[in-house]
Design a protein around this motif. Structure first.
Motif, PDB file in Angstrom:
ATOM      1  N   UNK A   1     -31.689   3.638  -4.372  1.00 63.02           N
ATOM      2  CA  UNK A   1     -31.747   4.519  -3.198  1.00 63.02           C
ATOM      3  C   UNK A   1     -30.733   4.014  -2.172  1.00 63.02           C
ATOM      4  N   UNK A   2     -29.931   4.908  -1.649  1.00 62.27           N
ATOM      5  CA  UNK A   2     -28.985   4.574  -0.587  1.00 62.27           C
ATOM      6  C   UNK A   2     -29.670   4.642   0.775  1.00 62.27           C
ATOM      7  N   UNK A   3     -29.253   3.801   1.706  1.00 58.18           N
ATOM      8  CA  UNK A   3     -29.760   3.859   3.071  1.00 58.18           C
ATOM      9  C   UNK A   3     -29.597   5.293   3.581  1.00 58.18           C
ATOM     10  N   UNK A   4     -30.595   5.769   4.310  1.00 52.96           N
ATOM     11  CA  UNK A   4     -30.544   7.103   4.876  1.00 52.96           C
ATOM     12  C   UNK A   4     -31.113   8.182   3.972  1.00 52.96           C
ATOM     13  N   UNK A   5     -31.339   7.896   2.686  1.00 50.44           N
ATOM     14  CA  UNK A   5     -31.886   8.883   1.741  1.00 50.44           C
ATOM     15  C   UNK A   5     -33.380   8.662   1.576  1.00 50.44           C
ATOM     16  N   UNK A   6     -34.152   9.719   1.749  1.00 45.81           N
ATOM     17  CA  UNK A   6     -35.592   9.650   1.562  1.00 45.81           C
ATOM     18  C   UNK A   6     -36.267   8.744   2.575  1.00 45.81           C
ATOM     19  N   UNK A   7     -37.536   8.498   2.349  1.00 42.22           N
ATOM     20  CA  UNK A   7     -38.326   7.680   3.278  1.00 42.22           C
ATOM     21  C   UNK A   7     -37.881   6.215   3.209  1.00 42.22           C
ATOM     22  N   UNK A   8     -37.642   5.702   2.009  1.00 42.09           N
ATOM     23  CA  UNK A   8     -37.204   4.308   1.873  1.00 42.09           C
ATOM     24  C   UNK A   8     -35.852   4.086   2.547  1.00 42.09           C
ATOM     25  N   UNK A   9     -34.924   4.995   2.305  1.00 38.37           N
ATOM     26  CA  UNK A   9     -33.601   4.878   2.920  1.00 38.37           C
ATOM     27  C   UNK A   9     -33.655   5.011   4.430  1.00 38.37           C
ATOM     28  N   UNK A  10     -34.572   5.850   4.924  1.00 36.78           N
ATOM     29  CA  UNK A  10     -34.735   6.009   6.376  1.00 36.78           C
ATOM     30  C   UNK A  10     -35.281   4.724   6.995  1.00 36.78           C
ATOM     31  N   UNK A  11     -36.283   4.129   6.373  1.00 35.31           N
ATOM     32  CA  UNK A  11     -36.858   2.884   6.896  1.00 35.31           C
ATOM     33  C   UNK A  11     -35.822   1.766   6.888  1.00 35.31           C
ATOM     34  N   UNK A  12     -35.007   1.699   5.833  1.00 29.87           N
ATOM     35  CA  UNK A  12     -33.963   0.672   5.748  1.00 29.87           C
ATOM     36  C   UNK A  12     -32.912   0.887   6.836  1.00 29.87           C
ATOM     37  N   UNK A  13     -32.468   2.112   6.993  1.00 30.32           N
ATOM     38  CA  UNK A  13     -31.429   2.421   7.982  1.00 30.32           C
ATOM     39  C   UNK A  13     -31.921   2.191   9.413  1.00 30.32           C
ATOM     40  N   UNK A  14     -33.160   2.607   9.696  1.00 33.03           N
ATOM     41  CA  UNK A  14     -33.736   2.464  11.042  1.00 33.03           C
ATOM     42  C   UNK A  14     -34.262   1.055  11.309  1.00 33.03           C
ATOM     43  N   UNK A  15     -34.540   0.300  10.210  1.00 31.23           N
ATOM     44  CA  UNK A  15     -35.133  -1.026  10.327  1.00 31.23           C
ATOM     45  C   UNK A  15     -36.499  -0.970  11.012  1.00 31.23           C
ATOM     46  N   UNK A  16     -37.241   0.084  10.677  1.00 31.53           N
ATOM     47  CA  UNK A  16     -38.581   0.250  11.247  1.00 31.53           C
ATOM     48  C   UNK A  16     -39.494   0.947  10.251  1.00 31.53           C
ATOM     49  N   UNK A  17     -40.795   0.776  10.454  1.00 33.32           N
ATOM     50  CA  UNK A  17     -41.795   1.383   9.591  1.00 33.32           C
ATOM     51  C   UNK A  17     -41.777   2.896   9.744  1.00 33.32           C
ATOM     52  N   UNK A  18     -41.894   3.579   8.606  1.00 32.77           N
ATOM     53  CA  UNK A  18     -41.975   5.039   8.591  1.00 32.77           C
ATOM     54  C   UNK A  18     -43.270   5.419   7.870  1.00 32.77           C
TER      55      UNK A  18
END
Length: 173
Positions: free
Chosen positions: A82-99
């Motif tokens: 999964x690339x940063x910014x893609x899906x929920x995992x990518x969003x959490x990685x990109x934002x560095x916060x819990x989703x």
């Protein structure tokens, strides 16, 4: 070990009690173990088996500047990369916060690794230097399964990984 059949939801008191028990167990098992992967495997196993509403439980490890790779995990097949910014995992990685996502089908760009998933929580995992090393992903087959209780306990448990280090694999010849 919790049963994965019947009523999957826990009320607030039962959820608190279950997390307190499993957090204590994880801490005891990890004491003195420096290896990051061994710690990740242990966390996944104990949480996945302790909480009945957990359907898919695992890590996506950071393996590049913006790439996450699956594992370790328990559950059905996970997405491989999964690339940063893609899906929920990518969003959490990109934002560095819990989703926390009560309805994954309503999340823009959700990656459907398994159509049985209905809700999800993804937390960033940091090392001692504050670098993002992974995200921790939990899916449930029931809508709105995750809340601030899950977030608080999971952040505490994942904090146990801060001092762990990836160990080289040594092959004995």
């Amino acid at each position: 070990m919790a049963e994965k059949t019947g009523e999957l939801r826990l009320d607030a008191a039962a959820k608190e009690e279950r997390y307190a028990e499993v957090a204590q167990q994880i801490e005891a098992v990890l004491e003195g173990e420096p290896d990051l992967v061994a710690a990740m495997v242990t966390i996944v196993c104990l949480l996945h088996n302790a909480l009945p509403y957990y359907f898919w439980t695992g890590f996506y490890r950071r393996v590049g500047p913006t790439r996450l790779l699956v594992g370790p995990y328990q559950g059905t097949m996970g997405c491989l990369s999964i690339e940063f910014g893609r899906g929920v995992c990518g969003a959490a990685a990109e934002r560095r916060e819990t989703v926390i996502v009560p309805d994954v089908h309503a999340f823009p760009g959700h990656i459907a690794c398994d159509s049985a998933s209905a809700s999800e929580i993804v937390l960033p995992v940091f090392d001692a230097r504050g670098e993002l090393i992974a995200v921790f992903d939990v899916d449930s087959t029931i809508p709105a399964a995750f809340d601030e209780v899950d977030q608080r306990w999971l952040e505490q448990i994942l904090g146990m990984l801060r001092e762990k280090e990836a160990q080289p694999i040594v092959w004995a010849g």
